[in-house]
Design a protein around this motif. Sequence first.
Motif, PDB file in Angstrom:
ATOM      1  N   LYS A 264     -21.050  21.239 -19.825  1.00  0.00           N
ATOM      2  CA  LYS A 264     -21.475  20.197 -20.758  1.00  0.00           C
ATOM      3  C   LYS A 264     -20.351  19.837 -21.731  1.00  0.00           C
ATOM      4  N   HIS A 265     -19.329  20.685 -21.804  1.00  0.00           N
ATOM      5  CA  HIS A 265     -18.149  20.368 -22.606  1.00  0.00           C
ATOM      6  C   HIS A 265     -17.322  19.246 -21.975  1.00  0.00           C
TER       7      HIS A 265
ATOM      8  N   HIS B 202     -21.437  29.398 -27.883  1.00  0.00           N
ATOM      9  CA  HIS B 202     -21.800  28.160 -27.176  1.00  0.00           C
ATOM     10  C   HIS B 202     -23.197  27.642 -27.537  1.00  0.00           C
TER      11      HIS B 202
ATOM     12  N   ALA C  14     -21.776  19.847 -25.635  1.00  0.00           N
ATOM     13  CA  ALA C  14     -21.712  21.256 -26.024  1.00  0.00           C
ATOM     14  C   ALA C  14     -20.674  21.437 -27.119  1.00  0.00           C
TER      15      ALA C  14
ATOM     16  N   GLU D 176     -25.524  23.935 -26.701  1.00  0.00           N
ATOM     17  CA  GLU D 176     -25.527  22.698 -25.939  1.00  0.00           C
ATOM     18  C   GLU D 176     -26.846  21.981 -26.106  1.00  0.00           C
TER      19      GLU D 176
END
Length: 141
Positions: free
Chosen positions: A63-64, A137, A71, A139
């Motif tokens: 998702k980055h 992390h 994210a 998201e």
Amino acid sequence: MPKFGETSRSRLDTCHPDLQRICERVIEITDFSVLEGERTLEQQQKYFKEGKSKLDGVNQKSKHQSKPSNAVDIAPYPIDFNEKEKARARFYHLAGYMFMAAAQLKAEGVITHELRWGGDWDSDKDFADQNFDDLPHFELA
């Protein structure tokens, strides 16, 4: 009152507006650094090879890798990784603030997404059933 430094702000600016709003609410309460927002394919593949990610960036994208990033990776500030137990506890503490802010902002109609955390991938509040912890992390779910 804590505020984002220039580096954290520029990293956060690569993230989805909902993530920005959540982080902006949390920085009013506690200090933390933004480690990463948007991520290149090369960086994702590096993390995959190092075992820091389960996603290779090609067959399974992070998702980055979306634009804007869905994210964000954050860490409490300051953090001492030599004190592993205390550092870990501080990530859980920060996660509580993130979820509180996300719930408040969603209830206020400011954001539309739920939040998912790398310390509880299945969002069942059972942290012991994890097989891969990614405590920095967060998201959009």
